[in-house]
Design an enzyme around this catalytic site. Structure first.
Site, PDB file in Angstrom:
ATOM      1  CB  THR A 174      -0.875  -0.032   1.262  1.00  0.00           C
ATOM      2  OG1 THR A 174      -1.806  -1.075   1.122  1.00  0.00           O
ATOM      3  CG2 THR A 174      -1.603   1.274   1.499  1.00  0.00           C
ATOM      4  NE  ARG A 202      -9.460  -6.527   3.637  1.00  0.00           N
ATOM      5  CZ  ARG A 202      -8.384  -5.736   3.680  1.00  0.00           C
ATOM      6  NH1 ARG A 202      -8.053  -5.004   2.640  1.00  0.00           N
ATOM      7  NH2 ARG A 202      -7.636  -5.683   4.761  1.00  0.00           N
ATOM      8  CB  ILE A 203     -13.530  -1.890   2.365  1.00  0.00           C
ATOM      9  CG1 ILE A 203     -14.344  -1.922   1.057  1.00  0.00           C
ATOM     10  CG2 ILE A 203     -12.867  -0.520   2.534  1.00  0.00           C
ATOM     11  CD1 ILE A 203     -15.583  -1.043   1.082  1.00  0.00           C
ATOM     12  N   GLY A 204     -10.398  -2.600   3.530  1.00  0.00           N
ATOM     13  CA  GLY A 204      -9.531  -2.530   4.717  1.00  0.00           C
ATOM     14  C   GLY A 204      -9.538  -1.137   5.313  1.00  0.00           C
ATOM     15  CD1 TRP A 227      -5.027  -7.787   8.666  1.00  0.00           C
ATOM     16  CD2 TRP A 227      -4.286  -8.362  10.696  1.00  0.00           C
ATOM     17  NE1 TRP A 227      -5.891  -8.725   9.157  1.00  0.00           N
ATOM     18  CE2 TRP A 227      -5.464  -9.106  10.394  1.00  0.00           C
ATOM     19  CE3 TRP A 227      -3.654  -8.563  11.912  1.00  0.00           C
ATOM     20  CZ2 TRP A 227      -5.994 -10.026  11.298  1.00  0.00           C
ATOM     21  CZ3 TRP A 227      -4.181  -9.482  12.811  1.00  0.00           C
ATOM     22  CH2 TRP A 227      -5.334 -10.207  12.493  1.00  0.00           C
TER      23      TRP A 227
HETATM   24  N1  ASP Z   1      -3.820  -1.799   4.905  1.00  0.00           N
HETATM   25  C1  ASP Z   1      -4.049  -2.411   3.620  1.00  0.00           C
HETATM   26  C2  ASP Z   1      -5.321  -3.216   3.684  1.00  0.00           C
HETATM   27  O1  ASP Z   1      -5.526  -3.908   4.648  1.00  0.00           O
HETATM   28  C3  ASP Z   1      -2.932  -3.278   3.177  1.00  0.00           C
HETATM   29  C4  ASP Z   1      -1.572  -2.629   3.286  1.00  0.00           C
HETATM   30  O2  ASP Z   1      -1.396  -1.641   3.971  1.00  0.00           O
HETATM   31  O3  ASP Z   1      -0.645  -3.112   2.662  1.00  0.00           O
HETATM   32  O4  ASP Z   1      -6.077  -3.185   2.746  1.00  0.00           O
END
Ligand code: ASP
Length: 305
Positions: A174, A202-204, A227
């Protein structure tokens, strides 16, 4: 006012052979954003320019080169926030855009603040942004990794982030940026393809205000990576900015925020970058590596991974 810019290119078990590409990408994004700030451009413009460059670099899990969902497609999330107005624009589950950060920038102008999926793409088309095929965003490295995940019948979402941290399989690169411009305005931005083999839809944390990013021009901004499910549970970016509100220097705030993430959620891993209105920088991570680059009128350019 002192201009300043900090970039991140993901926090995870970045393999040795990918370190140079991560550093080169972060340095290029730093140069791009710095050019905007040095020419008197706004913090928002600098963040967008830096993140666009990272989205176009297939090294990173954002835009072109993003990880694939369990269904084998790319779904992108991005957000941008102006700390001087607290206005933000966020997009999620975008499949047909090379630069979701630019779409987020258009959303920031309103009337909505967060658009997802088809509606986000319709808005992009109405704004005249160029759409692409989903396959244009997929690189051979990610197709191969997807085949690996499929063969191993992995559990999607956070679980996959967790496993890959241990096994160095799949990227979590990211990307994000925080900028401070000559007029003292501060902005933050974040963009991602999410976690490898994630469930469709899915949305993080990345596009969620207060989780993946937050900016309050009076105290500073924070951008997180790692994560997403864990980061969201503790609203990490808002928490980091709150530490600045309490008077902590950015470096201490970053370290405490990451320690909190690790303590609050078992296996909570990730990284955090911070910038305050005085141009002071903080960064911390509890993964093996985080790719970053930064520069301010107080320091020469610094980078690492
Ligand atoms: N935080 C991002 C997610 O969970 C992944 C990442 O930071 O690499 O979608």
């Amino acid at each position: 006012m002192p201009i300043a810019l900090i970039i991140h290119g993901g926090a995870w078990n970045i393999p040795d052979e990918q370190v140079d590409a991560h550093v080169a990408g972060c340095r290029a994004a730093l140069a791009q954003g710095w050019g905007v700030l040095a020419a008197g451009g706004s913090a928002i413009d600098a963040c967008e320019a830096a993140v666009r460059l990272l989205e176009d670099d297939p090294t990173f899990d954002a835009g072109t080169g993003s990880v694939l969902t369990s269904a084998g497609v790319v779904e992108l999330d991005a957000a941008i926030m102006d700390g001087s107005t607290l206005h933000y624009g966020a997009v999620a589950n975008v499949r047909c855009l090379r630069n979701p950060i630019t779409l987020a920038r258009h959303v920031l102008v309103g009337p909505a603040t967060f658009l997802a999926g088809e509606g986000a793409e319709q808005f992009a088309a109405a704004q005249g942004l160029p759409l692409c095929a989903n396959s244009d965003l997929i690189v051979p490295r990610e197709r191969l990794l997807w085949e690996h995940w499929k063969a191993s019948q992995a559990t999607p979402e956070g679980e996959s982030h967790h496993k890959s941290e241990a096994q160095a399989v799949g990227g979590h690169d990211t990307v994000g940026a925080i900028a401070l411009d000559q007029t003292g305005r501060l902005a933050v931005a974040n963009s991602t393809g999410g976690t490898p083999f994630k469930h469709p839809g899915r949305i993080g944390d990345t596009p969620l205000i207060g989780c993946g990013l937050y900016a309050d021009g009076r105290v500073g901004g924070a951008v997180c990576t790692g994560w997403g499910e864990a980061i969201t549970r503790v609203a990490l970016a808002r928490r980091a900015v709150e530490l600045l509100e309490r008077g902590l220097p950015p470096q201490s705030a970053a370290e405490i925020a990451i320690r909190t993430l690790g303590r609050a959620v078992p296996g909570g891993n990730g990284g955090c970058i911070i910038l305050n209105p005085q141009g002071r920088i903080g960064l911390a991570w509890n993964t093996r590596r985080m790719a970053y680059a930064y520069q301010s009128e107080r320091t020469e350019a610094v980078w690492g991974c």
